[in-house]
Design a protein around this motif. Structure first.
Motif, mmCIF file in Angstrom:
data_model
loop_
_atom_site.group_PDB
_atom_site.id
_atom_site.type_symbol
_atom_site.label_atom_id
_atom_site.label_comp_id
_atom_site.label_asym_id
_atom_site.label_seq_id
_atom_site.Cartn_x
_atom_site.Cartn_y
_atom_site.Cartn_z
ATOM 1 N N PHE A 129 27.002 -14.014 25.737
ATOM 2 C CA PHE A 129 28.027 -15.044 25.561
ATOM 3 C C PHE A 129 27.988 -15.619 24.146
ATOM 4 C CE2 PHE A 129 30.331 -18.994 26.711
ATOM 5 C CZ PHE A 129 31.413 -18.408 27.358
ATOM 6 N N ALA A 130 26.812 -15.714 23.577
ATOM 7 C CA ALA A 130 26.702 -16.202 22.191
ATOM 8 C C ALA A 130 27.332 -15.211 21.222
ATOM 9 C CB ALA A 130 25.236 -16.440 21.834
ATOM 10 N N LYS A 131 27.113 -13.934 21.401
ATOM 11 C CA LYS A 131 27.735 -12.910 20.552
ATOM 12 C C LYS A 131 29.253 -12.916 20.734
ATOM 13 C CE LYS A 131 23.799 -11.156 19.104
ATOM 14 N NZ LYS A 131 23.378 -11.219 17.673
ATOM 15 N N PHE A 132 29.692 -13.145 21.975
ATOM 16 C CA PHE A 132 31.137 -13.193 22.243
ATOM 17 C C PHE A 132 31.774 -14.397 21.547
ATOM 18 C CE2 PHE A 132 34.098 -15.592 24.979
ATOM 19 C CZ PHE A 132 35.226 -14.812 24.836
ATOM 20 N N SER A 133 31.166 -15.550 21.605
ATOM 21 C CA SER A 133 31.733 -16.757 20.987
ATOM 22 C C SER A 133 31.874 -16.584 19.472
ATOM 23 C CB SER A 133 30.836 -17.974 21.301
ATOM 24 O OG SER A 133 30.806 -18.234 22.696
ATOM 25 N N ALA A 134 30.869 -16.013 18.848
ATOM 26 C CA ALA A 134 30.958 -15.774 17.399
ATOM 27 C C ALA A 134 32.051 -14.774 17.075
ATOM 28 C CB ALA A 134 29.612 -15.275 16.875
ATOM 29 N N TYR A 135 32.205 -13.814 17.932
ATOM 30 C CA TYR A 135 33.219 -12.779 17.708
ATOM 31 C C TYR A 135 34.633 -13.311 17.904
ATOM 32 C CZ TYR A 135 35.896 -8.498 18.755
ATOM 33 O OH TYR A 135 36.840 -7.485 18.777
ATOM 34 N N ILE A 136 34.864 -14.137 18.914
ATOM 35 C CA ILE A 136 36.217 -14.581 19.234
ATOM 36 C C ILE A 136 36.657 -15.706 18.316
ATOM 37 C CG2 ILE A 136 35.731 -16.418 20.912
ATOM 38 C CD1 ILE A 136 38.307 -13.565 21.307
ATOM 39 N N TYR B 168 41.415 -20.438 26.272
ATOM 40 C CA TYR B 168 40.944 -19.902 24.990
ATOM 41 C C TYR B 168 42.087 -19.734 23.979
ATOM 42 C CZ TYR B 168 36.080 -18.996 26.200
ATOM 43 O OH TYR B 168 34.744 -19.148 26.501
ATOM 44 N N LYS B 169 43.216 -20.249 24.326
ATOM 45 C CA LYS B 169 44.350 -20.097 23.409
ATOM 46 C C LYS B 169 44.096 -20.783 22.087
ATOM 47 C CE LYS B 169 49.343 -20.794 23.195
ATOM 48 N NZ LYS B 169 50.548 -21.299 23.916
ATOM 49 N N ASP B 170 43.522 -21.943 22.161
ATOM 50 C CA ASP B 170 43.252 -22.693 20.942
ATOM 51 C C ASP B 170 41.878 -22.365 20.344
ATOM 52 O OD1 ASP B 170 45.677 -23.975 21.252
ATOM 53 O OD2 ASP B 170 44.802 -25.639 22.431
ATOM 54 N N VAL B 171 41.039 -21.728 21.108
ATOM 55 C CA VAL B 171 39.690 -21.395 20.615
ATOM 56 C C VAL B 171 39.701 -20.086 19.840
ATOM 57 C CG1 VAL B 171 37.321 -20.887 21.320
ATOM 58 C CG2 VAL B 171 38.620 -22.659 22.511
ATOM 59 N N ALA B 172 40.401 -19.106 20.393
ATOM 60 C CA ALA B 172 40.436 -17.784 19.757
ATOM 61 C C ALA B 172 41.258 -17.885 18.487
ATOM 62 C CB ALA B 172 41.040 -16.771 20.702
ATOM 63 N N LYS B 173 40.659 -17.627 17.341
ATOM 64 C CA LYS B 173 41.342 -17.729 16.051
ATOM 65 C C LYS B 173 41.935 -16.372 15.651
ATOM 66 C CE LYS B 173 39.948 -21.993 15.630
ATOM 67 N NZ LYS B 173 40.893 -23.133 15.711
ATOM 68 N N ARG B 174 43.066 -16.489 15.107
ATOM 69 C CA ARG B 174 43.712 -15.279 14.598
ATOM 70 C C ARG B 174 42.988 -14.843 13.320
ATOM 71 N NH1 ARG B 174 48.785 -13.979 16.618
ATOM 72 N NH2 ARG B 174 49.672 -15.514 18.058
ATOM 73 N N LEU B 175 42.872 -13.569 13.176
ATOM 74 C CA LEU B 175 42.253 -13.058 11.959
ATOM 75 C C LEU B 175 43.200 -13.249 10.777
ATOM 76 C CD1 LEU B 175 40.637 -9.764 13.298
ATOM 77 C CD2 LEU B 175 39.516 -11.922 12.776
ATOM 78 N N ALA B 176 42.711 -13.749 9.688
ATOM 79 C CA ALA B 176 43.538 -13.970 8.476
ATOM 80 C C ALA B 176 43.917 -12.642 7.884
ATOM 81 C CB ALA B 176 42.797 -14.811 7.461
ATOM 82 N N LYS B 177 45.136 -12.583 7.399
ATOM 83 C CA LYS B 177 45.622 -11.341 6.796
ATOM 84 C C LYS B 177 45.262 -11.287 5.345
ATOM 85 C CE LYS B 177 49.498 -10.830 10.000
ATOM 86 N NZ LYS B 177 50.976 -10.727 10.136
#
Length: 424
Positions: free
Chosen positions: A293-300, A415-424
């Motif tokens: 879960f810690a690896k997932f949080s950093a990833y998302i 998780y809509k507001d938690v998951a960040k979009r990757l910057a282009k």
């Protein structure tokens, strides 16, 4: 002359009837059969003074039959002879109880089989009453009715142990029934407060709430569940647990808020034999997948494209570690006597084929990883991780998991507001 002979014969009969023990032969002219009977009668009376035995009873009956024959043959005698016959009849009636008495003694002591039957019937007749009754007293009562002397009664030694065994068994049975009929302990009053969904009523996304929900469900205890809308938290909940967010619970009115301590408390309070034990047997089961879960949080939450590959690799590595553990046989799955090559494990969950506290902790998080990573990073758990997929599929067949889990849409919204979009 004839009258004189008859008179002498009557006197001889009188002497024999009176139980004379003199060996003098009667002065009469009678057939040889009558003489043998008279001699037999004299022998019976002679032995009667020494000891009462079974031949005494037989001889007494022969003497009585002989007296009846002589009574019929001397019916033409004088009136004095008739009086003597009446006296003989009275003596026979007096001796009758003795005959009955000796006969009963023979039935009790003469034949062991008959005696055993007689004693067992006495014991069975008394079994309906108090089992502590004394068998010899019961036998004396029965023998008194039959005309036996109490001195001839023998205690029943064979039936006494049998009665005591039956009595002890009844006592143990009554004790066990009393234990089973004891009043059951009252059910604890438990209320669980969990995070509400976006609608304010349904179960919201919270792996910690689902963890406690699953534990109580697996324990089989009766409890109440209340969803708490964090946007409009009721005032009574503010007073109940001020400054605390769900999940928390009350146990018989006592508020508990620490997740780990709540788990330990429930495992101790709701214990066997009334409630199942949920702790894992293998220590490794409690730590398997604990870094996923810690690896997932950093990833998302990452917004840097250059770091995305590294974080994704870290998540995959953590999942692979879990997959290896799930495919490795546990100690109780290994046959030490088998010569075959060791095979992989096919167990359903972390610690075996039953859900444990370790599964209540990991499964809610692993399900969130699967749903959110696919939705916001298009990441799927590798298909070659057969252990992880087997683990998830088995969880989806359990009511303890599916009925306590938030809907996928609710998880995505959370998780809509938690998951960040990757910057282009």
């Amino acid at each position: 002359m004839d009258n004189t002979d008859k008179t002498d014969e009557g006197k001889a009969h009188e002497e024999l009837r009176d139980g004379a023990v003199s060996p003098v032969q009667p002065r009469c002219e009678s057939p040889g059969e009558a003489r043998e009977q008279l001699l037999s009668e004299a022998q019976v009376h002679a032995s009667a003074d020494e000891e009462r035995t079974c031949p005494d009873y037989i001889a007494t009956r022969d003497g009585k039959e002989d007296e009846d024959k002589r009574d019929s043959s001397s019916s033409s005698s004088s009136s004095s002879s008739d009086d003597e016959e009446d006296k003989a009849g009275e003596e026979a009636e007096v001796k009758a109880p003795e005959v009955v008495e000796i006969k009963v003694v023979e039935e009790v002591n003469g034949e062991p089989a008959a005696a055993g039957s007689r004693r067992s019937s006495a014991s069975s007749s008394s079994s309906a009453g108090d089992p502590c009754d004394d068998p010899p007293i019961q036998l004396r009562e029965e023998n008194a009715e039959d005309g036996m002397l109490t001195a001839n009664t023998h205690p029943d030694t064979t039936s006494t142990p049998e009665q005591s065994v039956d009595y002890s068994l009844k006592t143990l049975e009554n004790v066990s029934l009393d234990e089973n009929s004891a009043a059951a302990e009252p059910q604890p009053d438990i209320s669980l407060f969990v995070k509400a969904g976006s609608d304010g009523e349904s179960i919201g996304n919270c792996p910690f709430s689902q963890r406690l929900f699953m534990i109580l469900w697996l324990k089989g205890v009766v409890f109440n569940v209340t969803t708490v809308d964090l946007k409009r938290k009721p005032a009574d909940l503010h007073n109940l647990a001020p400054g605390t967010h769900p999940p928390f619970l009350t146990f018989n009115g006592e508020v508990k808020t620490d997740i780990n301590k709540i788990e330990e408390f429930l495992e101790e309070a709701l214990c066997p034999p009334k409630y199942p034990k949920l702790a894992a047997k293998q220590r490794e089961s409690n730590t398997a997948g604990n870094d996923i879960f810690a690896k997932f949080s950093a990833y998302i939450k990452n917004t840097k494209p250059e770091a995305n590959a590294v974080l994704e690799k870290g998540l995959t590595k953590a999942l692979k570690k879990l997959d290896d553990y799930l495919n490795s046989p546990l100690p109780d799955e290994i046959d030490a006597d088998s010569m075959e090559e060791e095979k992989g494990s096919n167990r359903s969950f972390l610690d075996g084929n039953e859900l444990t506290l370790a599964d209540c902790n990991l499964l809610p998080k692993l399900h969130i990883v699967k749903v959110v990573a696919k939705t916001y990073r298009n990441y799927d758990i590798p298909s070659d991780m057969t252990g992880v997929w087997r683990y998830l599929k088995n969880a989806y067949t359990c009511d303890e998991f599916t009925n306590t889990c938030a809907a996928d849409s609710e998880i995505e919204t959370a998780y809509k507001d938690v998951a960040k979009r990757l910057a282009k």
